[in-house]
Design a protein around this motif. Sequence first.
Motif, PDB file in Angstrom:
ATOM      1  N   MET A   1       0.840  -1.186   0.000  1.00  0.00           N
ATOM      2  CA  MET A   1       0.000   0.000   0.000  1.00  0.00           C
ATOM      3  C   MET A   1       0.884   1.248   0.000  1.00  0.00           C
ATOM      4  N   GLN A   2       0.584   2.171  -0.894  1.00  0.00           N
ATOM      5  CA  GLN A   2       1.385   3.377  -1.013  1.00  0.00           C
ATOM      6  C   GLN A   2       0.791   4.496  -0.168  1.00  0.00           C
ATOM      7  N   LYS A   3       1.682   5.329   0.370  1.00  0.00           N
ATOM      8  CA  LYS A   3       1.240   6.455   1.177  1.00  0.00           C
ATOM      9  C   LYS A   3       1.032   7.671   0.297  1.00  0.00           C
ATOM     10  N   SER A   4       0.004   8.435   0.590  1.00  0.00           N
ATOM     11  CA  SER A   4      -0.277   9.663  -0.132  1.00  0.00           C
ATOM     12  C   SER A   4       0.233  10.845   0.691  1.00  0.00           C
ATOM     13  N   PHE A   5       0.908  11.758   0.034  1.00  0.00           N
ATOM     14  CA  PHE A   5       1.399  12.968   0.692  1.00  0.00           C
ATOM     15  C   PHE A   5       1.407  14.085  -0.338  1.00  0.00           C
ATOM     16  N   THR A   6       1.748  15.297   0.087  1.00  0.00           N
ATOM     17  CA  THR A   6       1.664  16.433  -0.824  1.00  0.00           C
ATOM     18  C   THR A   6       2.926  16.574  -1.678  1.00  0.00           C
ATOM     19  N   LEU A   7       2.752  17.150  -2.835  1.00  0.00           N
ATOM     20  CA  LEU A   7       3.808  17.292  -3.826  1.00  0.00           C
ATOM     21  C   LEU A   7       4.985  18.122  -3.310  1.00  0.00           C
ATOM     22  N   ASP A   8       4.734  19.079  -2.450  1.00  0.00           N
ATOM     23  CA  ASP A   8       5.816  19.939  -1.952  1.00  0.00           C
ATOM     24  C   ASP A   8       6.807  19.197  -1.064  1.00  0.00           C
ATOM     25  N   ARG A   9       6.490  17.986  -0.645  1.00  0.00           N
ATOM     26  CA  ARG A   9       7.390  17.209   0.211  1.00  0.00           C
ATOM     27  C   ARG A   9       8.387  16.365  -0.571  1.00  0.00           C
ATOM     28  N   LEU A  10       8.239  16.297  -1.894  1.00  0.00           N
ATOM     29  CA  LEU A  10       9.185  15.550  -2.716  1.00  0.00           C
ATOM     30  C   LEU A  10      10.517  16.279  -2.802  1.00  0.00           C
ATOM     31  N   LYS A  11      11.580  15.527  -3.021  1.00  0.00           N
ATOM     32  CA  LYS A  11      12.918  16.091  -3.191  1.00  0.00           C
ATOM     33  C   LYS A  11      13.252  16.128  -4.683  1.00  0.00           C
ATOM     34  N   VAL A  12      14.268  16.887  -5.030  1.00  0.00           N
ATOM     35  CA  VAL A  12      14.709  16.978  -6.421  1.00  0.00           C
ATOM     36  C   VAL A  12      15.114  15.579  -6.905  1.00  0.00           C
ATOM     37  N   GLY A  13      14.598  15.185  -8.066  1.00  0.00           N
ATOM     38  CA  GLY A  13      14.874  13.872  -8.627  1.00  0.00           C
ATOM     39  C   GLY A  13      13.812  12.831  -8.324  1.00  0.00           C
ATOM     40  N   ASP A  14      12.939  13.097  -7.362  1.00  0.00           N
ATOM     41  CA  ASP A  14      11.879  12.143  -7.017  1.00  0.00           C
ATOM     42  C   ASP A  14      10.793  12.131  -8.081  1.00  0.00           C
ATOM     43  N   ARG A  15      10.239  10.948  -8.302  1.00  0.00           N
ATOM     44  CA  ARG A  15       9.097  10.782  -9.203  1.00  0.00           C
ATOM     45  C   ARG A  15       7.911  10.274  -8.394  1.00  0.00           C
ATOM     46  N   ALA A  16       6.720  10.740  -8.776  1.00  0.00           N
ATOM     47  CA  ALA A  16       5.505  10.306  -8.092  1.00  0.00           C
ATOM     48  C   ALA A  16       4.328  10.439  -9.042  1.00  0.00           C
ATOM     49  N   THR A  17       3.236   9.782  -8.679  1.00  0.00           N
ATOM     50  CA  THR A  17       2.010   9.833  -9.462  1.00  0.00           C
ATOM     51  C   THR A  17       0.986  10.672  -8.712  1.00  0.00           C
ATOM     52  N   ILE A  18       0.374  11.596  -9.407  1.00  0.00           N
ATOM     53  CA  ILE A  18      -0.658  12.433  -8.786  1.00  0.00           C
ATOM     54  C   ILE A  18      -1.869  11.557  -8.485  1.00  0.00           C
ATOM     55  N   SER A  19      -2.324  11.604  -7.241  1.00  0.00           N
ATOM     56  CA  SER A  19      -3.477  10.798  -6.850  1.00  0.00           C
ATOM     57  C   SER A  19      -4.730  11.647  -6.666  1.00  0.00           C
ATOM     58  N   GLU A  20      -4.554  12.909  -6.263  1.00  0.00           N
ATOM     59  CA  GLU A  20      -5.714  13.752  -5.969  1.00  0.00           C
ATOM     60  C   GLU A  20      -5.304  15.214  -5.974  1.00  0.00           C
ATOM     61  N   LEU A  21      -6.223  16.073  -6.403  1.00  0.00           N
ATOM     62  CA  LEU A  21      -6.002  17.515  -6.356  1.00  0.00           C
ATOM     63  C   LEU A  21      -7.135  18.149  -5.573  1.00  0.00           C
ATOM     64  N   SER A  22      -6.813  19.144  -4.785  1.00  0.00           N
ATOM     65  CA  SER A  22      -7.834  19.884  -4.057  1.00  0.00           C
ATOM     66  C   SER A  22      -8.428  20.906  -5.021  1.00  0.00           C
ATOM     67  N   THR A  23      -9.524  20.556  -5.651  1.00  0.00           N
ATOM     68  CA  THR A  23     -10.093  21.397  -6.706  1.00  0.00           C
ATOM     69  C   THR A  23     -10.621  22.727  -6.199  1.00  0.00           C
ATOM     70  N   THR A  24     -10.915  22.831  -4.912  1.00  0.00           N
ATOM     71  CA  THR A  24     -11.416  24.092  -4.390  1.00  0.00           C
ATOM     72  C   THR A  24     -10.287  25.098  -4.176  1.00  0.00           C
ATOM     73  N   GLU A  25      -9.054  24.635  -4.061  1.00  0.00           N
ATOM     74  CA  GLU A  25      -7.915  25.509  -3.787  1.00  0.00           C
ATOM     75  C   GLU A  25      -7.090  25.846  -5.025  1.00  0.00           C
ATOM     76  N   LEU A  26      -7.201  25.052  -6.085  1.00  0.00           N
ATOM     77  CA  LEU A  26      -6.362  25.238  -7.260  1.00  0.00           C
ATOM     78  C   LEU A  26      -7.166  25.784  -8.431  1.00  0.00           C
ATOM     79  N   PRO A  27      -6.587  26.715  -9.197  1.00  0.00           N
ATOM     80  CA  PRO A  27      -7.285  27.231 -10.372  1.00  0.00           C
ATOM     81  C   PRO A  27      -7.325  26.201 -11.502  1.00  0.00           C
ATOM     82  N   ALA A  28      -8.182  26.433 -12.470  1.00  0.00           N
ATOM     83  CA  ALA A  28      -8.370  25.513 -13.595  1.00  0.00           C
ATOM     84  C   ALA A  28      -7.118  25.374 -14.450  1.00  0.00           C
TER      85      ALA A  28
END
Length: 78
Positions: A1-28
């Motif tokens: 099972m993979q853990k979900s966390f926010t994109l800003d916590r990744l380090k340079v060179g890390d790869r990840a798959t987007i699982s969810e976006l907070s649509t109320t906080e982000l523009p189109a």
Amino acid sequence: MQKSFTLDRLKVGDRATISELSTTELPAKFFEMGLLPGCIVEVRHKAPFNGPIGLHLLGSNSLVAIRKSEASHIFVEK
């Protein structure tokens, strides 16, 4: 099972798959740039002092820069 966390916590060179976006906080524009669930991103650059984060979107071979405050509303899984 993979853990979900926010994109800003990744380090340079890390790869990840987007699982969810907070649509109320982000523009189109994020959806238009291709930041969608299932998209694989690689962190290419992190500016100092909480500056922008440079991302490589592997599916569309695009480079985008987003604010750290915006990256904190994008959830990813490694």
